[in-house]
Scaffold this motif. Sequence first.
Motif, PDB file in Angstrom:
ATOM      1  N   SER A  76      18.425  12.742 -19.080  1.00 56.70           N
ATOM      2  CA  SER A  76      18.269  12.441 -20.503  1.00 56.70           C
ATOM      3  C   SER A  76      19.507  12.758 -21.316  1.00 56.70           C
ATOM      4  O   SER A  76      19.598  12.354 -22.480  1.00 56.70           O
ATOM      5  CB  SER A  76      17.082  13.232 -21.078  1.00 56.70           C
ATOM      6  OG  SER A  76      17.305  14.635 -20.931  1.00 56.70           O
ATOM      7  N   ASN A  77      20.463  13.473 -20.734  1.00 53.38           N
ATOM      8  CA  ASN A  77      21.659  13.790 -21.497  1.00 53.38           C
ATOM      9  C   ASN A  77      22.732  12.717 -21.288  1.00 53.38           C
ATOM     10  O   ASN A  77      22.620  11.853 -20.424  1.00 53.38           O
ATOM     11  CB  ASN A  77      22.205  15.183 -21.142  1.00 53.38           C
ATOM     12  CG  ASN A  77      22.239  15.441 -19.651  1.00 53.38           C
ATOM     13  OD1 ASN A  77      21.474  14.865 -18.891  1.00 53.38           O
ATOM     14  ND2 ASN A  77      23.128  16.323 -19.220  1.00 53.38           N
ATOM     15  N   ASN A  78      23.765  12.766 -22.105  1.00 55.58           N
ATOM     16  CA  ASN A  78      24.861  11.806 -22.072  1.00 55.58           C
ATOM     17  C   ASN A  78      24.323  10.378 -22.227  1.00 55.58           C
ATOM     18  O   ASN A  78      23.500  10.113 -23.088  1.00 55.58           O
ATOM     19  CB  ASN A  78      25.686  11.979 -20.795  1.00 55.58           C
ATOM     20  CG  ASN A  78      26.261  13.386 -20.666  1.00 55.58           C
ATOM     21  OD1 ASN A  78      26.683  13.966 -21.659  1.00 55.58           O
ATOM     22  ND2 ASN A  78      26.240  13.943 -19.462  1.00 55.58           N
ATOM     23  N   HIS A  79      24.770   9.462 -21.341  1.00 60.20           N
ATOM     24  CA  HIS A  79      24.334   8.065 -21.443  1.00 60.20           C
ATOM     25  C   HIS A  79      22.850   7.898 -21.101  1.00 60.20           C
ATOM     26  O   HIS A  79      22.254   6.873 -21.432  1.00 60.20           O
ATOM     27  CB  HIS A  79      25.166   7.185 -20.507  1.00 60.20           C
ATOM     28  CG  HIS A  79      26.638   7.204 -20.816  1.00 60.20           C
ATOM     29  ND1 HIS A  79      27.147   6.746 -21.999  1.00 60.20           N
ATOM     30  CD2 HIS A  79      27.698   7.646 -20.082  1.00 60.20           C
ATOM     31  CE1 HIS A  79      28.470   6.878 -21.988  1.00 60.20           C
ATOM     32  NE2 HIS A  79      28.828   7.422 -20.833  1.00 60.20           N
ATOM     33  N   HIS A 119       0.808  -1.214   0.000  1.00 59.32           N
ATOM     34  CA  HIS A 119       0.000   0.000   0.000  1.00 59.32           C
ATOM     35  C   HIS A 119       0.847   1.272   0.000  1.00 59.32           C
ATOM     36  O   HIS A 119       0.359   2.344   0.345  1.00 59.32           O
ATOM     37  CB  HIS A 119      -0.950  -0.003   1.195  1.00 59.32           C
ATOM     38  CG  HIS A 119      -1.946  -1.120   1.155  1.00 59.32           C
ATOM     39  ND1 HIS A 119      -3.121  -1.049   0.440  1.00 59.32           N
ATOM     40  CD2 HIS A 119      -1.915  -2.358   1.706  1.00 59.32           C
ATOM     41  CE1 HIS A 119      -3.800  -2.184   0.580  1.00 59.32           C
ATOM     42  NE2 HIS A 119      -3.078  -2.993   1.337  1.00 59.32           N
ATOM     43  N   ASP A 120       2.113   1.131  -0.370  1.00 55.05           N
ATOM     44  CA  ASP A 120       2.982   2.309  -0.454  1.00 55.05           C
ATOM     45  C   ASP A 120       3.314   2.572  -1.926  1.00 55.05           C
ATOM     46  O   ASP A 120       3.154   1.709  -2.783  1.00 55.05           O
ATOM     47  CB  ASP A 120       4.281   2.065   0.329  1.00 55.05           C
ATOM     48  CG  ASP A 120       4.999   3.358   0.704  1.00 55.05           C
ATOM     49  OD1 ASP A 120       4.541   4.434   0.277  1.00 55.05           O
ATOM     50  OD2 ASP A 120       6.022   3.284   1.422  1.00 55.05           O
ATOM     51  N   ARG A 121       3.727   3.778  -2.223  1.00 61.96           N
ATOM     52  CA  ARG A 121       4.220   4.132  -3.542  1.00 61.96           C
ATOM     53  C   ARG A 121       5.679   4.542  -3.416  1.00 61.96           C
ATOM     54  O   ARG A 121       6.145   4.934  -2.333  1.00 61.96           O
ATOM     55  CB  ARG A 121       3.389   5.269  -4.149  1.00 61.96           C
ATOM     56  CG  ARG A 121       1.918   4.965  -4.293  1.00 61.96           C
ATOM     57  CD  ARG A 121       1.646   3.709  -5.123  1.00 61.96           C
ATOM     58  NE  ARG A 121       2.119   3.808  -6.489  1.00 61.96           N
ATOM     59  CZ  ARG A 121       1.339   4.173  -7.521  1.00 61.96           C
ATOM     60  NH1 ARG A 121       0.056   4.473  -7.325  1.00 61.96           N
ATOM     61  NH2 ARG A 121       1.839   4.226  -8.738  1.00 61.96           N
ATOM     62  N   TYR A 122       6.408   4.511  -4.538  1.00 63.60           N
ATOM     63  CA  TYR A 122       7.852   4.725  -4.493  1.00 63.60           C
ATOM     64  C   TYR A 122       8.310   5.596  -5.661  1.00 63.60           C
ATOM     65  O   TYR A 122       7.666   5.638  -6.712  1.00 63.60           O
ATOM     66  CB  TYR A 122       8.595   3.379  -4.543  1.00 63.60           C
ATOM     67  CG  TYR A 122       8.287   2.495  -3.355  1.00 63.60           C
ATOM     68  CD1 TYR A 122       9.042   2.576  -2.196  1.00 63.60           C
ATOM     69  CD2 TYR A 122       7.228   1.591  -3.392  1.00 63.60           C
ATOM     70  CE1 TYR A 122       8.754   1.768  -1.099  1.00 63.60           C
ATOM     71  CE2 TYR A 122       6.933   0.788  -2.310  1.00 63.60           C
ATOM     72  CZ  TYR A 122       7.697   0.888  -1.160  1.00 63.60           C
ATOM     73  OH  TYR A 122       7.406   0.096  -0.079  1.00 63.60           O
ATOM     74  N   VAL A 123       9.438   6.270  -5.447  1.00 59.27           N
ATOM     75  CA  VAL A 123      10.102   7.018  -6.508  1.00 59.27           C
ATOM     76  C   VAL A 123      11.519   6.483  -6.635  1.00 59.27           C
ATOM     77  O   VAL A 123      12.090   5.920  -5.698  1.00 59.27           O
ATOM     78  CB  VAL A 123      10.129   8.534  -6.215  1.00 59.27           C
ATOM     79  CG1 VAL A 123       8.737   9.117  -6.197  1.00 59.27           C
ATOM     80  CG2 VAL A 123      10.853   8.826  -4.896  1.00 59.27           C
ATOM     81  N   MET A 124      12.095   6.668  -7.827  1.00 60.86           N
ATOM     82  CA  MET A 124      13.450   6.184  -8.078  1.00 60.86           C
ATOM     83  C   MET A 124      14.260   7.253  -8.797  1.00 60.86           C
ATOM     84  O   MET A 124      13.779   7.875  -9.748  1.00 60.86           O
ATOM     85  CB  MET A 124      13.422   4.903  -8.924  1.00 60.86           C
ATOM     86  CG  MET A 124      14.818   4.368  -9.276  1.00 60.86           C
ATOM     87  SD  MET A 124      14.796   3.055 -10.529  1.00 60.86           S
ATOM     88  CE  MET A 124      14.057   1.726  -9.586  1.00 60.86           C
ATOM     89  N   GLY A 125      15.489   7.475  -8.326  1.00 59.57           N
ATOM     90  CA  GLY A 125      16.445   8.311  -9.033  1.00 59.57           C
ATOM     91  C   GLY A 125      17.479   7.431  -9.699  1.00 59.57           C
ATOM     92  O   GLY A 125      17.912   6.419  -9.121  1.00 59.57           O
ATOM     93  N   VAL A 126      17.881   7.781 -10.918  1.00 58.14           N
ATOM     94  CA  VAL A 126      18.806   6.950 -11.692  1.00 58.14           C
ATOM     95  C   VAL A 126      19.946   7.806 -12.232  1.00 58.14           C
ATOM     96  O   VAL A 126      19.708   8.823 -12.889  1.00 58.14           O
ATOM     97  CB  VAL A 126      18.088   6.244 -12.864  1.00 58.14           C
ATOM     98  CG1 VAL A 126      19.080   5.375 -13.644  1.00 58.14           C
ATOM     99  CG2 VAL A 126      16.922   5.407 -12.356  1.00 58.14           C
ATOM    100  N   ASP A 127      21.183   7.393 -11.938  1.00 58.94           N
ATOM    101  CA  ASP A 127      22.364   8.000 -12.526  1.00 58.94           C
ATOM    102  C   ASP A 127      22.960   6.980 -13.496  1.00 58.94           C
ATOM    103  O   ASP A 127      23.001   5.785 -13.192  1.00 58.94           O
ATOM    104  CB  ASP A 127      23.377   8.364 -11.432  1.00 58.94           C
ATOM    105  CG  ASP A 127      24.532   9.195 -11.965  1.00 58.94           C
ATOM    106  OD1 ASP A 127      24.274  10.112 -12.751  1.00 58.94           O
ATOM    107  OD2 ASP A 127      25.687   8.909 -11.598  1.00 58.94           O
ATOM    108  N   VAL A 128      23.410   7.418 -14.647  1.00 60.90           N
ATOM    109  CA  VAL A 128      23.819   6.497 -15.708  1.00 60.90           C
ATOM    110  C   VAL A 128      25.288   6.696 -16.045  1.00 60.90           C
ATOM    111  O   VAL A 128      25.719   7.812 -16.347  1.00 60.90           O
ATOM    112  CB  VAL A 128      22.966   6.693 -16.988  1.00 60.90           C
ATOM    113  CG1 VAL A 128      23.240   5.561 -17.972  1.00 60.90           C
ATOM    114  CG2 VAL A 128      21.492   6.774 -16.645  1.00 60.90           C
ATOM    115  N   GLY A 129      26.054   5.597 -15.994  1.00 57.80           N
ATOM    116  CA  GLY A 129      27.460   5.613 -16.383  1.00 57.80           C
ATOM    117  C   GLY A 129      27.661   4.892 -17.700  1.00 57.80           C
ATOM    118  O   GLY A 129      26.718   4.371 -18.311  1.00 57.80           O
ATOM    119  N   GLY A 130      28.911   4.830 -18.137  1.00 57.25           N
ATOM    120  CA  GLY A 130      29.201   4.232 -19.429  1.00 57.25           C
ATOM    121  C   GLY A 130      29.283   2.723 -19.428  1.00 57.25           C
ATOM    122  O   GLY A 130      29.232   2.095 -20.485  1.00 57.25           O
TER     123      GLY A 130
END
Length: 516
Positions: A385-388, A321-332
């Motif tokens: 959205s930039n780079n990888h 019954h919970d909701r979640y958010v996610m942060g994503v950092d992208v490497g090569g």
Amino acid sequence: MKPFVPGAVPPQLVPQVGQLMGCPSAFARLHRVQDKDSAALIPFDALPMQQKIFDAVEAGHNRILVVKARQVAATTACKMVLHQRWSATRHAALFAIVSLRAESATALLDDNRRWMDDPPTILRRELDTRAKGELRLADTGATLKAFTSRSSTGLRSFSPKAVLLSEFAFALDQDELLAQALSAVGDGLLMVESTANNPGDAFSRLIAGAPENGWLVLTHWWHEHPTYTDPVPDDFEPTAEEKQQQAAHHLTLGQLAWRRRYEQTLGPHKFRREYPATLDDCFLQREGGWFDDASLQAMHVVAHELVGDHGGREIEGPHNHDRYVMGVDVGGGVGGDYSALAVVSVSTRQPVYMERNNRVTPAAWAHRVVQVASRYNQALVLAESNNHGHALLLEMEHCGYRQQWRGPKGKPWVTTLQSKLEALDTLREAMQVVQVLDRVTWLELRALTVPAGKVAPEAPRGGYDDSAVALALAYRCLRDVPPSWRTQALQSSRTRIDDLISASRARRLRSSSLPF
């Protein structure tokens, strides 16, 4: 208990030798130490800080905290105490030196090895082993051994009679290391020595709680050290600040000249940290630190559970019954910077899952993001959205995952200096409510500082900030969740947080049922 006396000692000398073997300060005078300036071996003549340590041990204190300035030879005195205890015991007992790294731990035994050849011939002992990091006496079987606080096993299953925790303030998990040391040594001698590192850490809390908590604090400020003085130039004129220091600590002009020379070399902030004159100097706030030390030290650093083959660090599993958010950092994905993700609960506002990997391509990382986000109830994902990040977002679209953060104009996140500062500012504000965090991310947050001449925090040279950035993006995403997501979980947020901390402590205790 009577100290051990070697068999070569004539019977008529046994009482006197027994007294000598049982007294750290007298025993130390049988040995030689290396002179700091000439590197020559000279007779051990206890320096002021060393004598404080010997006096405390001889007075019967078995919980000793040593907070020191640089180069006051406190570590040498603590090692000599262990050397004396090891030499004087009649039993095959263990005496342990614990340091941060394996190489530094074994290096700490170098003096002890050399000290074996210093006493008079009738007091010299044979070693049963000269193994790296270990000295064992042939006649009693007593062992002096070096351990590292980084080890996953350390002193597990051992019960040392005395322990030295060297440079304790720089251990990765001070609370855990201390708890295990106390359990291991029991009523024996535990010495903790270190230069101060962080305000609010376990070392500072121990010092603040003494003597009510049973610990004796020994300090040795720079101006108490006899060699910290310079010739006074003819034109030397103390500044107003130096006159204040002179009055507060009764400094000579030679000490002021030495202080000025070192302060000009190190800078005022670093000088006070490396050569403190008071406890306040020891625990200065980090210079340029982005996140508040007090907030970081107040967190419970979770002994996380690794999940699956991906090495994810789960703090809490998903709640229905919970909701979640996610942060994503992208490497090569070529072994350099990491790709990282961070999941945060909307209900508790606590991080619940972290993962990073520097061996997967952006497209493969997109698949992992979709897997984790789906598990956490279709989490709302904010990825740059930039780079990888462009390749990652395209692959997420191809996978059909639509729960992606978009700005007011329907555009994905673009990382710029301004937007990075916005995300990190959001995380800094959220630090007031963050109560639990995994150690990898905690260490990254702890290391972020703003270099001189710059406005954005950076990781130190050779370090990483990918998990920290992913967490910042998650909290930035949390600001924009739909109102309908802000629902109550099955339990209150407060109860869930308490449960997380309790469960983490329980896991830690189970994994450390034996000392170290």
